[in-house]
Write a protein that holds these residues in place. Structure first.
Motif, PDB file in Angstrom:
ATOM      1  N   SER A 235      11.819  -4.810   8.078  1.00 42.20           N
ATOM      2  CA  SER A 235      11.781  -5.417   9.272  1.00 42.20           C
ATOM      3  C   SER A 235      12.912  -6.278   9.381  1.00 42.20           C
ATOM      4  N   VAL A 236      13.827  -6.182  10.642  1.00 40.61           N
ATOM      5  CA  VAL A 236      15.022  -6.990  10.612  1.00 40.61           C
ATOM      6  C   VAL A 236      14.933  -7.446  12.220  1.00 40.61           C
ATOM      7  N   ASN A 237      15.168  -8.817  12.170  1.00 33.79           N
ATOM      8  CA  ASN A 237      15.163  -9.427  13.656  1.00 33.79           C
ATOM      9  C   ASN A 237      13.774  -9.081  14.196  1.00 33.79           C
ATOM     10  N   ASN A 238      13.821  -8.520  15.473  1.00 35.70           N
ATOM     11  CA  ASN A 238      12.785  -8.069  16.282  1.00 35.70           C
ATOM     12  C   ASN A 238      12.251  -6.828  16.278  1.00 35.70           C
ATOM     13  N   ALA A 239      12.622  -6.117  15.201  1.00 34.77           N
ATOM     14  CA  ALA A 239      12.269  -4.663  14.912  1.00 34.77           C
ATOM     15  C   ALA A 239      11.830  -4.500  13.539  1.00 34.77           C
ATOM     16  N   ILE A 240      10.751  -3.364  13.434  1.00 30.05           N
ATOM     17  CA  ILE A 240      10.203  -3.084  12.106  1.00 30.05           C
ATOM     18  C   ILE A 240      10.265  -1.484  12.179  1.00 30.05           C
ATOM     19  N   GLU A 241      10.822  -1.103  10.955  1.00 28.90           N
ATOM     20  CA  GLU A 241      10.997   0.328  10.615  1.00 28.90           C
ATOM     21  C   GLU A 241      10.161   0.985   9.830  1.00 28.90           C
ATOM     22  N   TYR A 242       9.614   2.094  10.243  1.00 33.81           N
ATOM     23  CA  TYR A 242       8.750   2.750   9.456  1.00 33.81           C
ATOM     24  C   TYR A 242       9.197   4.082   8.956  1.00 33.81           C
ATOM     25  N   ARG A 243       9.417   4.209   7.669  1.00 35.61           N
ATOM     26  CA  ARG A 243      10.315   5.296   6.879  1.00 35.61           C
ATOM     27  C   ARG A 243       9.350   6.274   6.319  1.00 35.61           C
ATOM     28  N   ASN A 244       9.457   7.437   6.995  1.00 35.83           N
ATOM     29  CA  ASN A 244       8.283   8.385   6.656  1.00 35.83           C
ATOM     30  C   ASN A 244       9.223   9.814   5.638  1.00 35.83           C
ATOM     31  N   ARG A 245       8.319  10.398   5.068  1.00 43.69           N
ATOM     32  CA  ARG A 245       8.836  11.679   4.719  1.00 43.69           C
ATOM     33  C   ARG A 245       7.771  12.749   4.896  1.00 43.69           C
ATOM     34  N   ILE A 246       8.384  13.490   5.495  1.00 42.92           N
ATOM     35  CA  ILE A 246       7.739  15.028   6.188  1.00 42.92           C
ATOM     36  C   ILE A 246       7.718  15.944   4.658  1.00 42.92           C
ATOM     37  N   ASN A 247       6.765  16.540   4.426  1.00 44.84           N
ATOM     38  CA  ASN A 247       6.748  17.508   3.348  1.00 44.84           C
ATOM     39  C   ASN A 247       7.348  18.786   3.927  1.00 44.84           C
TER      40      ASN A 247
ATOM     41  N   HIS B 191       1.035  -1.171  -0.134  1.00 45.06           N
ATOM     42  CA  HIS B 191      -0.057   0.004  -0.035  1.00 45.06           C
ATOM     43  C   HIS B 191       0.711   1.230   0.051  1.00 45.06           C
ATOM     44  N   LEU B 192       2.177   1.081  -0.227  1.00 46.05           N
ATOM     45  CA  LEU B 192       3.116   2.247  -0.431  1.00 46.05           C
ATOM     46  C   LEU B 192       3.173   2.913  -1.576  1.00 46.05           C
ATOM     47  N   PRO B 193       3.544   4.322  -1.752  1.00 39.94           N
ATOM     48  CA  PRO B 193       3.555   5.058  -0.426  1.00 39.94           C
ATOM     49  C   PRO B 193       2.078   5.354   0.122  1.00 39.94           C
ATOM     50  N   MET B 194       2.046   5.666   1.228  1.00 43.36           N
ATOM     51  CA  MET B 194       0.778   5.846   2.060  1.00 43.36           C
ATOM     52  C   MET B 194       0.689   7.358   2.891  1.00 43.36           C
ATOM     53  N   MET B 195      -0.290   8.128   2.303  1.00 44.76           N
ATOM     54  CA  MET B 195      -0.209   9.443   2.948  1.00 44.76           C
ATOM     55  C   MET B 195      -0.915   9.096   4.426  1.00 44.76           C
ATOM     56  N   LEU B 196      -0.159   9.686   5.396  1.00 39.04           N
ATOM     57  CA  LEU B 196      -0.408   9.396   6.819  1.00 39.04           C
ATOM     58  C   LEU B 196      -1.629  10.556   7.432  1.00 39.04           C
ATOM     59  N   ASP B 197      -1.047  11.756   6.988  1.00 43.20           N
ATOM     60  CA  ASP B 197      -1.695  13.331   7.153  1.00 43.20           C
ATOM     61  C   ASP B 197      -1.241  14.032   6.302  1.00 43.20           C
ATOM     62  N   ASP B 198      -1.673  15.360   6.516  1.00 40.85           N
ATOM     63  CA  ASP B 198      -1.417  16.402   5.088  1.00 40.85           C
ATOM     64  C   ASP B 198       0.194  16.672   5.118  1.00 40.85           C
ATOM     65  N   TYR B 199       0.961  16.268   5.810  1.00 39.06           N
ATOM     66  CA  TYR B 199       2.281  16.542   5.701  1.00 39.06           C
ATOM     67  C   TYR B 199       3.197  15.208   5.804  1.00 39.06           C
ATOM     68  N   THR B 200       2.847  14.161   6.187  1.00 36.28           N
ATOM     69  CA  THR B 200       3.527  13.003   6.404  1.00 36.28           C
ATOM     70  C   THR B 200       3.289  11.738   5.343  1.00 36.28           C
ATOM     71  N   THR B 201       4.099  11.139   4.625  1.00 37.18           N
ATOM     72  CA  THR B 201       3.831   9.833   3.899  1.00 37.18           C
ATOM     73  C   THR B 201       4.776   8.725   4.220  1.00 37.18           C
ATOM     74  N   LEU B 202       4.253   7.666   4.502  1.00 35.81           N
ATOM     75  CA  LEU B 202       4.961   6.540   4.824  1.00 35.81           C
ATOM     76  C   LEU B 202       5.435   5.996   3.550  1.00 35.81           C
ATOM     77  N   VAL B 203       6.839   6.013   3.177  1.00 26.40           N
ATOM     78  CA  VAL B 203       7.287   5.709   2.088  1.00 26.40           C
ATOM     79  C   VAL B 203       8.146   4.160   1.900  1.00 26.40           C
ATOM     80  N   ASP B 204       8.512   3.752   3.224  1.00 28.87           N
ATOM     81  CA  ASP B 204       9.017   2.558   3.209  1.00 28.87           C
ATOM     82  C   ASP B 204       8.718   1.833   4.670  1.00 28.87           C
ATOM     83  N   ILE B 205       8.861   0.554   4.540  1.00 27.43           N
ATOM     84  CA  ILE B 205       8.773  -0.329   5.747  1.00 27.43           C
ATOM     85  C   ILE B 205       9.760  -1.458   5.567  1.00 27.43           C
TER      86      ILE B 205
END
Length: 140
Positions: free
Chosen positions: A60-72, A44-58
């Motif tokens: 996961s490594v081992n026990n961590a998940i990383e959400y990479r967001n771009r701010i306008n 579902h990427l890229p995904m607009m989260l709000d007026d200024y933020t977009t989730l661009v990548d995600i």
């Protein structure tokens, strides 16, 4: 951000037939579960989260998940906040994500088994603006 977390909750439910199954998750299951969440969200990427933020990548490594967001960061309002009150922006963003992760049964179960949720925010030039992680100790 809530859409993303709703997706996470739905995927968590797919993994567990009912809520009691989440109690039976083992620490060694966390990487697989996070990988499933990553794969389901990436579609579902890229995904607009709000007026200024977009989730661009995600990732996961081992026990961590990383959400990479771009701010306008080109937006004048965002520029002002980043320049004048970046600390409050970071704290508010951290608190909002922590509140949801710690209060949602599915994500809290993952946190209790050692999952770590990492949030990274980049500007429009892909320069890192700030980063934080949420883990079980943050829910205390």
């Amino acid at each position: 951000m809530k859409r993303l977390l709703i997706i996470l909750a739905l995927i968590s439910r797919l993994i567990a037939e009912d809520s009691s199954d989440l109690d039976e998750i083992k620490e060694e299951d966390i990487p697989k579960i996070l990988s499933i969440i990553k794969d389901g969200t990436k579609e579902h990427l890229p995904m607009m989260l709000d007026d200024y933020t977009t989730l661009v990548d995600i990732v996961s490594v081992n026990n961590a998940i990383e959400y990479r967001n771009r701010i306008n960061s080109a937006n004048e309002h965002v520029k002002t906040i980043l320049k004048a009150d970046k600390g409050t922006l970071i704290k508010t963003t951290f608190d909002n994500n922590k509140s949801y992760l710690c209060s949602d049964y599915e994500t809290r179960s993952l946190l209790k088994k050692g999952a770590v949720f990492i949030y990274v925010f980049y500007d429009m030039n892909n320069a890192e603006l700030f980063k934080f992680s949420i883990q079980e100790k943050d829910c205390q």
